[in-house]
Scaffold this motif. Sequence first.
Motif, PDB file in Angstrom:
ATOM      1  N   VAL A  19       4.547  -3.464  -2.050  1.00 27.34           N
ATOM      2  CA  VAL A  19       5.800  -3.407  -0.715  1.00 27.34           C
ATOM      3  C   VAL A  19       6.707  -3.908  -0.729  1.00 27.34           C
ATOM      4  N   GLU A  20       6.321  -5.715  -0.855  1.00 36.18           N
ATOM      5  CA  GLU A  20       7.823  -5.754  -1.469  1.00 36.18           C
ATOM      6  C   GLU A  20       9.043  -5.176  -2.392  1.00 36.18           C
ATOM      7  N   ALA A  71       9.307   0.792   3.871  1.00 40.65           N
ATOM      8  CA  ALA A  71       8.223  -0.138   3.476  1.00 40.65           C
ATOM      9  C   ALA A  71       7.573  -0.587   4.465  1.00 40.65           C
ATOM     10  N   PRO A  72       6.364  -0.582   5.025  1.00 39.65           N
ATOM     11  CA  PRO A  72       5.946  -0.999   6.941  1.00 39.65           C
ATOM     12  C   PRO A  72       6.334  -2.732   6.812  1.00 39.65           C
ATOM     13  N   ARG A  81       6.001  -6.406   7.198  1.00 34.61           N
ATOM     14  CA  ARG A  81       4.948  -7.628   7.381  1.00 34.61           C
ATOM     15  C   ARG A  81       5.508  -9.026   8.047  1.00 34.61           C
ATOM     16  N   ILE A 131      10.884   6.142   0.091  1.00 32.05           N
ATOM     17  CA  ILE A 131       9.538   4.662   0.677  1.00 32.05           C
ATOM     18  C   ILE A 131       9.802   4.608   1.594  1.00 32.05           C
ATOM     19  N   LEU A 155      14.400  -4.117  -3.311  1.00 29.61           N
ATOM     20  CA  LEU A 155      15.155  -3.144  -4.529  1.00 29.61           C
ATOM     21  C   LEU A 155      16.468  -3.205  -4.346  1.00 29.61           C
ATOM     22  N   VAL A 211       9.938  -2.628  -3.174  1.00 33.80           N
ATOM     23  CA  VAL A 211      10.489  -1.502  -2.313  1.00 33.80           C
ATOM     24  C   VAL A 211      11.296  -2.404  -1.169  1.00 33.80           C
ATOM     25  N   ARG A 212      10.360  -3.544  -0.567  1.00 30.81           N
ATOM     26  CA  ARG A 212      11.924  -3.924   0.742  1.00 30.81           C
ATOM     27  C   ARG A 212      12.858  -4.488  -0.246  1.00 30.81           C
ATOM     28  N   HIS A 232      19.677   0.843  -6.492  1.00 26.66           N
ATOM     29  CA  HIS A 232      18.944   1.047  -6.078  1.00 26.66           C
ATOM     30  C   HIS A 232      17.932   1.351  -5.340  1.00 26.66           C
ATOM     31  N   GLN A 233      17.521   2.617  -4.371  1.00 28.08           N
ATOM     32  CA  GLN A 233      16.482   2.598  -3.614  1.00 28.08           C
ATOM     33  C   GLN A 233      16.152   4.106  -4.333  1.00 28.08           C
ATOM     34  N   VAL A 234      14.575   4.232  -3.198  1.00 28.64           N
ATOM     35  CA  VAL A 234      13.294   5.066  -3.367  1.00 28.64           C
ATOM     36  C   VAL A 234      13.179   5.210  -2.374  1.00 28.64           C
ATOM     37  N   ILE A 275       4.197   3.967  -5.466  1.00 27.34           N
ATOM     38  CA  ILE A 275       4.726   3.057  -5.604  1.00 27.34           C
ATOM     39  C   ILE A 275       5.552   2.983  -6.800  1.00 27.34           C
TER      40      ILE A 275
END
Lengths: 189, 586
Positions: A77-78, B332-333, B335, B330, A83, A80-81, B326-328, A115
């Motif tokens: 997940v990191e 992100a939950p 943290r 999704i 990217l 994605v955060r 860049h991006q997707v 992911i």
Amino acid sequence: MGTNVLFVGVGGQGIILASKLLAAGLVQLGYDVKMSEIHGMAQRGGSVTTQVRFGEKVYSPCIGTGEADVVVTFEKVEAVRYLGQLKPEGTLIVNDCEIYSLPVVIGQEKYPENIIEKLKEEVKELKVVDAANIALDLGNIKAQNIVILGVLVKALGLERVNWKEILETYFRGDILDLNVKALDAGINL
Amino acid sequence: MKKLMSGNEAIARGAFEAGCSVAAAYPGTPSTEILENLSLYKEIYAEWSPNEKVALEVACGASISGARSLAAMKHVGLNVAADPFFTMAYEGVNGGLVIVSADDPGMHSSQNEQDNRLYAPFAKVAMMEPADSQECKGFIKEAFEVSEKYDIPVLFRVTTRICHSKGLVETGDPVERVVKDYKKDVKKYVMTPAHARIIHYEVEKRLARLKNYANHCPLNKIEWGSKEIGIVTSGISYQHAREVFGNNASYLKIGFSHPLPDEMIRKFAQVVGKLYVIEENEPYLEHHIKSLGFACVGKEYLPICEELNPDIIRKAFLPKEDKKLHQVDIQAPHRPPVLCPGCPHRGVYYALSKYKDVVVTGDIGCYTLGMMPPLNVTDVVICMGASVSAGIGFKRGSMQGNRNEKVFGSMGDSTFFHSGITGLIDVVYNKTPMVLVILDNSITAMTGHQENPGTGKTIKGEITTKVDIAQIVRAVGIKGENIRIIDPYDLTATNNAVKDAYHSEEPFVIITKQPCALIKEVQKKRAGLHCVVDQEKCTKCKACIRTGCPAIALKHDRVEIDSSMCNGCTLCVQVCKFDSITKAGE
């Protein structure tokens, strides 16, 4: 312009140590190096980021948005955060590891699916590592950060550094042997 | 030899090389590692003090006695130490006195974003701002010289990105460590009104002399590039500015920032085209430059809030670039920071979460996280020690309004020694019916495990008297029948203590005793312990998940406990009504 490496992950994964080792390797090669670390309020389970910048002369310790040559993420997940920090042609190293954050654990938020697949579509230079299992095979899951460091060493072409000498300043005995093996495993992946 | 050092390591190295003999501090991010590193030099007396006021007073006394001394603290720590700080500016020094203030722009781990540069003109002390690790080392040496030469304490102001960034540092040999003679001088060191009236004039003269130093000292320098743009900057902002503008601008880099070098600023401002001021947080430099009559651009373009970085500066001053990032697709939950698996604070917060009319005044430490879901317990956090004193006020306000919330203050062992005792004396003295929970985990945990007066060890690892919290609680007058000392891993005992406290109409104290789960010896001792879910018996009621332990998760429709994170604290075992969790690995 120098080279920028961003490490991201979760408190307790050994991110700060991995970046310290990288920085020591770069000093051995004679680079100017700056490394900046941010560890928030929690010792375990919170977000951790470190930044390593190296080149002939480095001023700011901070990497700008879209400026990281390599982003190393210890948790999916990191990846994605962070990217958006990666350069268009940059390399993304992702540890194939899921750590649920508390909002996910208590059902407030969902841990995303697919992911890796989606990252593959977006990033050309993507390296996925199953560091936990490689480290487990070598004898201790805790060495996963060094496995990941090995993958990074290869991505940056830093195999010529005398890594054993650097690992010796942090580890002794069996743990040293384990980490030397873990680094090699990462490099040879 | 060049070594990679963090700013904090370099400050310690510089103080060592400069002949510092006495150093004191209270831990606080991002300052903590300064004293930890100073304590490694056997030549230096280093101590963790119970709080920043004590630390600074220790350093003040050592300076008067003739030793070069240093006190280190985070920005809010200087608020605690402000009393001696202001008066020491009058008394001046004997041995050089340096006060390190580590500010936290961006508030990575702080409750506010105060810019302690403003303290320097307020308190009338000298100020230095290094911009990297090498300067941390070099400036500290200069700070001791300036302090002694101009008879003034030096505020050494750094920020998170200086403290926690590593860079190459050329180390040198230490000077000979000398402690000067002490001569009794009551007009200098006894600050009565009569003496202070005279000395205030002297303070103004010191600052005037320092103004001259500022204009000629090597800490302030001009780096010429293109003169179309002139940038006045200091600290980490200099590095970000250099990164963005390179040789397309000239720089007035201010390392000695109080009093400011007016002549240099004039000389620089007159020859550059546009004048930019690049600084984090408050417009400290900008206001001064404007007061000298020069037009400049700073906070018009740059934010007052949060840290600067090259991106922000680029966006503020340079034409917009179209960058494709860049991006997707999704989300992100989040943290957020959480109480660790096996954290001994969890039990009490879990017990308190069952009461709906309880107000919990919290404190600064890991237990601030008692506010997070799913526990959602803490109502108020202000500053170190306020859990008890703001708790008194909340209870009194509530009583004045004919309301009847039960107030529980909660603080850790180190916070109790820092500033909890005086508040507890107030509770007893004024008979306020509230509860103080002292979460004794035998360490100062959040800042990374420092010893404190209750741990039985000094910063140098020497064995010392353990200051006994329960004895203090009794000594200030809490009645024996209103004190509970419990193991917070024992949920029944914890629930009973909270229940007794809830129903008591007198001052009440609960002390929980269980060491932080991350202390190395504790980790070793509990390494094999973990809890296991029996999937046959588990009804997925999620009671265990509601403890907020990050080791427990509902994954693929099964409740699972991550054995590598779990330390077998058994809180989940005790909340499970179906006996489906057991402890293993004993």
